[in-house]
Write an enzyme that holds these catalytic residues in place. Structure first.
Site, short mmCIF file in Angstrom:
data_model
loop_
_atom_site.label_atom_id
_atom_site.label_comp_id
_atom_site.label_asym_id
_atom_site.label_seq_id
_atom_site.Cartn_x
_atom_site.Cartn_y
_atom_site.Cartn_z
N ARG A 175 0.66 -1.29 0.06
CA ARG A 175 -0.09 -0.01 0.06
C ARG A 175 0.86 1.23 0.02
O ARG A 175 0.79 2.12 -0.58
CB ARG A 175 -0.89 -0.08 1.15
N HIS A 205 0.63 4.49 -2.66
CA HIS A 205 0.46 5.85 -2.32
C HIS A 205 1.51 6.74 -2.91
O HIS A 205 1.52 7.70 -3.28
CB HIS A 205 0.11 5.86 -0.81
N ASN A 256 -4.18 8.53 6.20
CA ASN A 256 -2.95 7.73 6.53
C ASN A 256 -3.10 6.37 7.47
O ASN A 256 -2.05 5.80 7.81
CB ASN A 256 -1.78 8.65 7.22
N HIS A 294 -5.88 -5.76 -2.92
CA HIS A 294 -6.71 -5.80 -1.56
C HIS A 294 -6.87 -7.19 -1.53
O HIS A 294 -7.80 -7.43 -0.57
CB HIS A 294 -8.15 -5.03 -1.94
C1 HEM Z 1 -8.33 1.74 -6.38
C2 HEM Z 1 -8.25 2.68 -5.58
C3 HEM Z 1 -7.97 2.33 -4.14
C4 HEM Z 1 -8.81 2.55 -3.10
C5 HEM Z 1 -10.02 3.56 -3.08
C6 HEM Z 1 -8.12 2.07 -2.08
C7 HEM Z 1 -8.36 2.20 -0.68
C8 HEM Z 1 -7.83 1.71 0.42
C9 HEM Z 1 -8.40 1.84 1.69
C10 HEM Z 1 -9.46 2.86 2.11
C11 HEM Z 1 -7.61 1.00 2.54
C12 HEM Z 1 -7.65 0.83 3.98
C13 HEM Z 1 -7.38 1.71 4.67
C14 HEM Z 1 -7.67 1.66 6.28
O1 HEM Z 1 -8.74 1.55 6.66
O2 HEM Z 1 -6.82 1.16 7.14
C15 HEM Z 1 -6.68 0.19 1.59
C16 HEM Z 1 -5.81 -0.77 2.05
C17 HEM Z 1 -4.94 -1.30 1.25
N1 HEM Z 1 -4.83 -1.16 0.03
FE1 HEM Z 1 -5.92 -0.02 -1.34
N2 HEM Z 1 -7.06 1.45 -2.48
C18 HEM Z 1 -6.94 1.40 -3.78
C19 HEM Z 1 -6.16 0.70 -4.55
C20 HEM Z 1 -4.80 0.18 -4.21
C21 HEM Z 1 -4.06 -0.42 -4.91
C22 HEM Z 1 -3.62 0.00 -6.45
C23 HEM Z 1 -3.19 -1.07 -4.14
C24 HEM Z 1 -1.72 -1.90 -4.46
C25 HEM Z 1 -1.70 -2.37 -5.65
C26 HEM Z 1 -3.64 -1.19 -2.82
C27 HEM Z 1 -3.49 -1.90 -1.93
C28 HEM Z 1 -3.81 -1.82 -0.49
C29 HEM Z 1 -3.33 -2.88 0.43
C30 HEM Z 1 -2.27 -3.99 0.56
C31 HEM Z 1 -3.98 -2.41 1.68
C32 HEM Z 1 -3.97 -2.97 3.09
C33 HEM Z 1 -3.13 -2.17 4.06
C34 HEM Z 1 -2.77 -2.72 5.41
O3 HEM Z 1 -3.40 -3.61 5.60
O4 HEM Z 1 -1.88 -2.15 6.13
N3 HEM Z 1 -4.87 -0.52 -2.84
N4 HEM Z 1 -7.04 0.82 0.39
C1 LIG Z 2 -1.80 10.38 10.78
O1 LIG Z 2 -2.10 11.65 10.68
C2 LIG Z 2 -2.24 12.48 11.88
C3 LIG Z 2 -2.62 13.78 11.71
O2 LIG Z 2 -3.55 14.18 10.42
C4 LIG Z 2 -1.04 12.08 12.58
O3 LIG Z 2 -1.34 12.66 14.05
C5 LIG Z 2 -0.71 10.61 12.84
O4 LIG Z 2 0.27 10.48 13.62
C6 LIG Z 2 -0.73 10.05 11.50
N1 LIG Z 2 -0.41 8.80 11.74
C7 LIG Z 2 0.82 7.90 10.96
C8 LIG Z 2 0.62 6.43 11.09
O5 LIG Z 2 1.36 8.53 10.33
#
Ligand code: HEM
Ligand SMILES: *[C@@H]1O[C@H](CO)[C@@H](O)[C@H](O)[C@H]1NC(C)=O
Ligand SMILES: *[C@@H]1O[C@H](CO)[C@@H](O)[C@H](O)[C@H]1NC(C)=O
Ligand SMILES: *[C@@H]1O[C@H](CO)[C@@H](O)[C@H](O)[C@H]1NC(C)=O
Length: 318
Positions: A61, A65, A93, A190
């Site tokens: 991820r 980003h 973040n 995902h």
């Molecule tokens: C298509 C648009 C995308 C959206 C809107 C999106 C959105 C998100 C969101 C909201 C999360 C969860 C954040 C949280 O609640 O902690 C997430 C997690 C994740 N995303 Fe996406 N994502 C997108 C595309 C991608 C792409 C292109 C990749 C990599 C190729 C990716 C890989 C991941 C991974 C691996 C996680 C899990 C992170 C973790 O468990 O630490 N995502 N994504």
């Molecule tokens: C995410 O952003 C908030 C402020 O917007 C900050 O306080 C926090 O430390 C950040 N978290 C990480 C994991 O970097």
């Protein structure tokens, strides 16, 4: 004569500026200058994973980003300073973590070949390792990215949101030279990791004026999400895994998506038009076709470049 010289000068300046603007990547970029870089990075990622199963998802991820903001230039790794709030401290973040893995890899690589390997390349290579070491495909990563000097929290607004519909996703990807096919393949990222309740809240509470729950979500699946994420959720870090096998890189994400068991609106949106829906079905039936498409699209995404320098510490500009 003078005219010919100035033409030659102008041409060489033009070529120079083109070559620095479009810093071309190549798979053998460090063959002479740091041949062991890749294997050292792999062993650092492997070791971190053995201590913490959430590391691969975090690295994948993080790379996504990075590439979506200012190109893959390691801007996501920079710390905030007294004068600047960096990307990693911007709003979406939550769940960005495991920055220490990149620090460890950088430290080892710097000890071997100082000032040679960019943080952006280390991140791209770590993302490949994260996928491969989770049972997914491996590939030859083009290298030669440079690190950027700018990282702004406000830029994280440019990231696609989990509430995006298909046209918003298409726009976000096409702005970066990525197609609808890339969107479907890369959403397969995902297959790893976890989402906090806030990221899918829109689907399970007050979905619209007619209904609380997104009707495209399978009923018992929605119920289970609602029980882990009640409307006034007080449990810190509550949430759900992104697929049923969240530490294995497989095509389960697509199978679940077809059953109405995806987490984000942006996942579900892939079923809303024929072309992307057909690809989802294809990847749900063939792990091999998914992997092939994922690798192709990852190389495309990770080749969006943007930086200028090779940092010595991934958290601070040189
Ligand atoms: C298509 C648009 C995308 C959206 C809107 C999106 C959105 C998100 C969101 C909201 C999360 C969860 C954040 C949280 O609640 O902690 C997430 C997690 C994740 N995303 Fe996406 N994502 C997108 C595309 C991608 C792409 C292109 C990749 C990599 C190729 C990716 C890989 C991941 C991974 C691996 C996680 C899990 C992170 C973790 O468990 O630490 N995502 N994504
Ligand atoms: C995410 O952003 C908030 C402020 O917007 C900050 O306080 C926090 O430390 C950040 N978290 C990480 C994991 O970097
Ligand atoms: C960057 O920020 C982290 C977390 O706030 C801190 O632990 C670390 O020491 C900082 N590193 C540098 C080089 O500023
Ligand atoms: C997607 O959302 C945007 C912004 O809310 C809206 O203008 C557009 O009509 C929506 N497109 C689809 C296909 O629902």
């Amino acid at each position: 004569m003078a005219a010919a010289w100035s033409l030659a000068l102008a041409l060489s300046l033009l070529l120079l500026s083109i070559s620095t603007l479009v810093n071309t990547l190549s798979t053998n970029y460090y063959d002479q200058t740091c041949p062991k870089a890749e294997s050292v990075i792999t062993s650092v990622v492997k070791k971190a994973m053995s201590n913490d199963k959430t590391v691969p998802a975090a690295l994948l991820r993080m790379h996504f980003h990075d590439c979506f903001i200012r190109g893959c230039d390691a801007s996501v790794l920079l710390n905030s300073t007294s004068k600047n709030q960096a990307e990693k401290d911007g709003p979406p973040n939550i769940s960005l973590h495991a920055f220490y893995v990149i620090d460890n890899a950088k430290k080892e690589v710097e000890a071997m070949c100082p000032g040679v390997v960019s943080c952006a390349d280390i991140l791209a290579l770590s993302a490949k390792d994260a996928v491969a070491l989770s049972g997914g495909p491996t590939w030859n990563v083009p290298k030669g990215r440079k690190d950027g000097r700018i990282s702004k929290a406000i830029d994280t607004r440019q990231l696609p949101a989990p509430t995006f519909n298909i046209s918003q996703l298409q726009q976000s990807f096409s702005q970066r030279g990525l197609s609808m096919d890339d969107l479907v393949a890369l959403s397969g990222g995902h297959t790893l990791g976890f989402a906090h309740c806030s990221s899918f809240q829109n689907r399970i509470h007050n979905f619209n004026t007619q209904t609380n729950v997104d009707p495209s979500m399978q009923h018992s699946f929605a119920d289970s999400l609602r029980s882990v994420c009640p409307i006034h959720n007080k449990v810190k870090n509550a949430g759900a895994t992104l697929d049923s096998t969240s530490t294995t890189f497989d095509n389960a994400y697509y199978k679940l998506l077809l059953q109405g068991k995806s987490i984000f609106s942006s996942d579900q949106a892939l079923l809303n038009i024929a072309r992307t829906k057909a690809l989802v079905s294809k990847f749900a039936t063939s792990q091999e076709e998914f992997e092939e498409a994922f690798v192709k699209s990852m190389i495309k995404m990770s080749s969006i470049t943007g930086g200028q320098e090779v940092r010595l510490n991934c958290r601070v500009v040189r």
